[in-house]
Design a protein around this motif. Structure first.
Motif, PDB file in Angstrom:
ATOM      1  N   VAL A 153       5.684  11.467   1.842  1.00 55.96           N
ATOM      2  CA  VAL A 153       4.395  10.978   1.336  1.00 55.96           C
ATOM      3  C   VAL A 153       4.611   9.769   0.416  1.00 55.96           C
ATOM      4  N   CYS A 154       5.639   9.815  -0.421  1.00 58.10           N
ATOM      5  CA  CYS A 154       5.934   8.676  -1.309  1.00 58.10           C
ATOM      6  C   CYS A 154       6.272   7.423  -0.494  1.00 58.10           C
ATOM      7  N   THR A 155       7.035   7.593   0.577  1.00 56.75           N
ATOM      8  CA  THR A 155       7.399   6.442   1.412  1.00 56.75           C
ATOM      9  C   THR A 155       6.152   5.793   2.009  1.00 56.75           C
ATOM     10  N   ALA A 156       5.292   6.613   2.598  1.00 57.69           N
ATOM     11  CA  ALA A 156       4.059   6.075   3.179  1.00 57.69           C
ATOM     12  C   ALA A 156       3.200   5.416   2.101  1.00 57.69           C
ATOM     13  N   THR A 157       3.138   6.047   0.943  1.00 56.82           N
ATOM     14  CA  THR A 157       2.288   5.530  -0.139  1.00 56.82           C
ATOM     15  C   THR A 157       2.754   4.169  -0.616  1.00 56.82           C
ATOM     16  N   TYR A 158       4.063   4.051  -0.869  1.00 52.18           N
ATOM     17  CA  TYR A 158       4.504   2.768  -1.412  1.00 52.18           C
ATOM     18  C   TYR A 158       4.367   1.668  -0.373  1.00 52.18           C
ATOM     19  N   ARG A 159       4.584   1.978   0.890  1.00 51.64           N
ATOM     20  CA  ARG A 159       4.473   0.956   1.931  1.00 51.64           C
ATOM     21  C   ARG A 159       3.020   0.469   2.090  1.00 51.64           C
ATOM     22  N   VAL A 160       2.112   1.417   2.112  1.00 52.69           N
ATOM     23  CA  VAL A 160       0.691   1.062   2.244  1.00 52.69           C
ATOM     24  C   VAL A 160       0.198   0.325   0.992  1.00 52.69           C
ATOM     25  N   ALA A 161       0.576   0.840  -0.182  1.00 51.25           N
ATOM     26  CA  ALA A 161       0.035   0.288  -1.435  1.00 51.25           C
ATOM     27  C   ALA A 161       0.627  -1.075  -1.770  1.00 51.25           C
ATOM     28  N   ALA A 162       1.769  -1.406  -1.163  1.00 49.36           N
ATOM     29  CA  ALA A 162       2.386  -2.710  -1.429  1.00 49.36           C
ATOM     30  C   ALA A 162       1.731  -3.826  -0.618  1.00 49.36           C
ATOM     31  N   ARG A 163       1.004  -3.460   0.421  1.00 46.89           N
ATOM     32  CA  ARG A 163       0.407  -4.503   1.267  1.00 46.89           C
ATOM     33  C   ARG A 163      -0.816  -5.124   0.593  1.00 46.89           C
ATOM     34  N   ARG A 164      -0.917  -6.440   0.688  1.00 47.88           N
ATOM     35  CA  ARG A 164      -2.027  -7.149   0.058  1.00 47.88           C
ATOM     36  C   ARG A 164      -2.966  -7.776   1.079  1.00 47.88           C
ATOM     37  N   THR A 165      -2.487  -7.960   2.304  1.00 43.31           N
ATOM     38  CA  THR A 165      -3.288  -8.662   3.298  1.00 43.31           C
ATOM     39  C   THR A 165      -4.510  -7.830   3.684  1.00 43.31           C
ATOM     40  N   ASP A 166      -5.665  -8.482   3.583  1.00 39.35           N
ATOM     41  CA  ASP A 166      -6.894  -7.808   3.981  1.00 39.35           C
ATOM     42  C   ASP A 166      -7.018  -6.394   3.429  1.00 39.35           C
ATOM     43  N   HIS A 167      -7.097  -6.390   2.128  1.00 42.57           N
ATOM     44  CA  HIS A 167      -7.131  -5.143   1.356  1.00 42.57           C
ATOM     45  C   HIS A 167      -7.631  -3.907   2.103  1.00 42.57           C
ATOM     46  N   ASN A 168      -6.923  -2.835   1.926  1.00 46.64           N
ATOM     47  CA  ASN A 168      -7.323  -1.557   2.514  1.00 46.64           C
ATOM     48  C   ASN A 168      -7.488  -0.568   1.371  1.00 46.64           C
ATOM     49  N   ARG A 169      -8.389  -0.945   0.473  1.00 45.81           N
ATOM     50  CA  ARG A 169      -8.519  -0.222  -0.790  1.00 45.81           C
ATOM     51  C   ARG A 169      -8.768   1.273  -0.613  1.00 45.81           C
ATOM     52  N   GLN A 170      -9.600   1.592   0.360  1.00 49.89           N
ATOM     53  CA  GLN A 170      -9.950   3.003   0.554  1.00 49.89           C
ATOM     54  C   GLN A 170      -8.696   3.844   0.845  1.00 49.89           C
ATOM     55  N   LEU A 171      -7.863   3.332   1.766  1.00 49.35           N
ATOM     56  CA  LEU A 171      -6.676   4.101   2.132  1.00 49.35           C
ATOM     57  C   LEU A 171      -5.645   4.110   0.999  1.00 49.35           C
ATOM     58  N   ILE A 172      -5.569   3.021   0.263  1.00 48.56           N
ATOM     59  CA  ILE A 172      -4.628   3.005  -0.870  1.00 48.56           C
ATOM     60  C   ILE A 172      -5.012   4.095  -1.863  1.00 48.56           C
ATOM     61  N   ARG A 173      -6.308   4.198  -2.143  1.00 44.83           N
ATOM     62  CA  ARG A 173      -6.725   5.254  -3.071  1.00 44.83           C
ATOM     63  C   ARG A 173      -6.423   6.643  -2.518  1.00 44.83           C
ATOM     64  N   THR A 174      -6.706   6.829  -1.250  1.00 44.24           N
ATOM     65  CA  THR A 174      -6.428   8.141  -0.651  1.00 44.24           C
ATOM     66  C   THR A 174      -4.937   8.479  -0.727  1.00 44.24           C
ATOM     67  N   MET A 175      -4.090   7.479  -0.464  1.00 41.40           N
ATOM     68  CA  MET A 175      -2.653   7.748  -0.481  1.00 41.40           C
ATOM     69  C   MET A 175      -2.129   7.942  -1.907  1.00 41.40           C
ATOM     70  N   LEU A 176      -2.679   7.204  -2.854  1.00 35.05           N
ATOM     71  CA  LEU A 176      -2.273   7.447  -4.244  1.00 35.05           C
ATOM     72  C   LEU A 176      -2.603   8.890  -4.633  1.00 35.05           C
ATOM     73  N   ALA A 177      -3.780   9.357  -4.219  1.00 37.28           N
ATOM     74  CA  ALA A 177      -4.164  10.730  -4.536  1.00 37.28           C
ATOM     75  C   ALA A 177      -3.250  11.735  -3.822  1.00 37.28           C
ATOM     76  N   ALA A 178      -2.905  11.456  -2.571  1.00 40.70           N
ATOM     77  CA  ALA A 178      -2.000  12.343  -1.833  1.00 40.70           C
ATOM     78  C   ALA A 178      -0.626  12.357  -2.495  1.00 40.70           C
ATOM     79  N   CYS A 179      -0.206  11.196  -2.979  1.00 40.37           N
ATOM     80  CA  CYS A 179       1.098  11.073  -3.608  1.00 40.37           C
ATOM     81  C   CYS A 179       1.149  11.874  -4.918  1.00 40.37           C
ATOM     82  N   ILE A 180       0.082  11.803  -5.674  1.00 42.24           N
ATOM     83  CA  ILE A 180       0.002  12.592  -6.914  1.00 42.24           C
ATOM     84  C   ILE A 180       0.154  14.074  -6.575  1.00 42.24           C
TER      85      ILE A 180
END
Lengths: 163, 163, 163, 163
Positions: free
Chosen positions: D89-116
């Motif tokens: 989960v941490c691997t997926a989270t950091y990879r998704v959250a590091a991307r800046r192109t065409d923000h995917n804010r919704q998924l970043i938040r979901t993955m941060l919550a999953a990571c917690i």
């Protein structure tokens, strides 16, 4: 994949030479693999096995679509990004959801929900493009989301039964 | 995936009640996915597509076997480690080998070779154990190594043709 | 890690207001983590620990560079592809090379060699571009390749000593 | 991570020999890497950069702890499983959250919550064990969860500002 084919007794298939169906497929059952685990049972459902298999495939299809999109001449940056995101979340989801040892039901549910979200976001973007790889990817995402949703329903039903 | 497979009392399956074959499988062709890439051709061979699909499955089966091994009562530490290693190498291999944009033939060959090695090491260990999951994993590793070997042969043949 | 580090205008930071140094860094030593393993010794060398840490970072930097490249207006498809490949190989390498249980020396050496190759290929491409992210990525790849090479030398030296 | 050190010509540092600080670290700033992205801004916050770096480290520490646990003589199956889940989960989270192109804010938040969630579950288990690797892993998980929580707060604040 998905063929209504019979492997055993392939009988007459003379001339079919080394084809897809003849190769390697005995070992390739995620569902059987999971069923061979000591701790199977409890919160396991066939729906979960199907979700695992779909997420595994969706990770591979999205990985390929991100690459194919980067070769297109039009601006596919949004699609590339969402495909890479979806591949990452699907990979984590199938790996976590396939584990049976000392059930981690809470995290499996969270990841199934995250996977549904990643697939829906990716599908919405891929569905806008006419490229064959995008259409395939959109379909794969839709199917993966559907299976994850069913697995989630099955897991929640078990929780209620136990309560 | 090998099914002549009925999930729930598919019985007469008239109307084709929602079965495995009806579900999600149209999208699930790694080989078709790759063939839809703009840059297909060049060093692409069907053997490479098969290797990609096997490595994807082998990653999933090894991930599951590592987990199943950790639930066994006997000391499976060596098997757990080798399965985790093999899952990691297979994942990297299939992701790299599925990409068609601006061919990276050198690295694909290197990773196919690494994948063969990881699979052979893992298979040798899994083959020592009687657990159903280890037997399945050993078979999967064997088949994955075989497909990677054929893909490597096909890639090398192309290099010679071009020379 | 833990370095004498001021973020931006950390200004008065009296009382050491939540700074980098206070945050997370005690736990973040890959080398210490590995040294706490029961089976440390044998073929472990500090060089291997450094290679693991560099490959972990290189995976993250390449993942980020692939994404940043896709946002550039010029054609970066080759760079995107090579960065994604490099991230995948680095991830597999650091995960395999960090494991100490029941040493898998052969595969660690193979993956270190694959990682050197992936880094060199990626560096050669990134070095052609003036984007800050490409320059950083090229440097990271160069440093990762160097550390993997030193780890390989150290492992080979051990093999000779033992012989 | 950008510390004020000099690698080449470190001059008099007699006795310091080839140490951690002298090697390779200029390139290793996840935060700087992200700041070099064309699309930086928008929903980017330094807190997100820190969360990415912590999740990257937490993935590596959990991968190592799972391995170290499998070498212990006592039954560590639950810890192995939760560490592997958390690493994924941490691997997926950091990879998704590091991307800046065409923000995917919704998924970043979901993955941060999953990571917690993944970190909290893993920490709770690791904290039960006296092994040095488990104590380190528990600390890493705690710190990663904290940074993800702060990144989530920062992202939510931005949403409110925009509304």
């Amino acid at each position: 994949m998905g063929r209504p084919f019979s492997r055993v007794n392939s009988g007459t298939r003379i001339g079919l030479a080394r084809s897809f169906e003849e190769k390697g497929d005995e070992a390739m059952s995620i569902e059987k693999m999971i069923s061979e685990h000591l701790d199977v049972g409890g919160d396991y459902s066939p729906a979960l096995g199907l979700a695992v298999r779909h997420a595994m495939y969706c990770a591979a299809i999205c990985n390929s679509c991100a690459d194919a999109c980067s070769a297109e001449d039009m601006d596919m940056r949004r699609c590339i990004r969402l495909c890479m995101d979806c591949a990452d979340v699907c990979t984590a989801t199938y790996r976590v959801a396939a584990r049976r040892t000392d059930h981690n039901r809470q995290l499996i549910r969270t990841m199934l929900a995250a996977c549904i979200e990643a697939c829906e976001i990716c599908e919405a973007e891929c569905a806008k493009h006419d490229h064959a790889h995008c259409r395939r990817c959109a379909q794969m995402c839709r199917e993966c989301a559907r299976e994850c949703r069913e697995a989630l329903v099955a897991l929640n039903a078990q929780v209620h039964e136990e309560a």
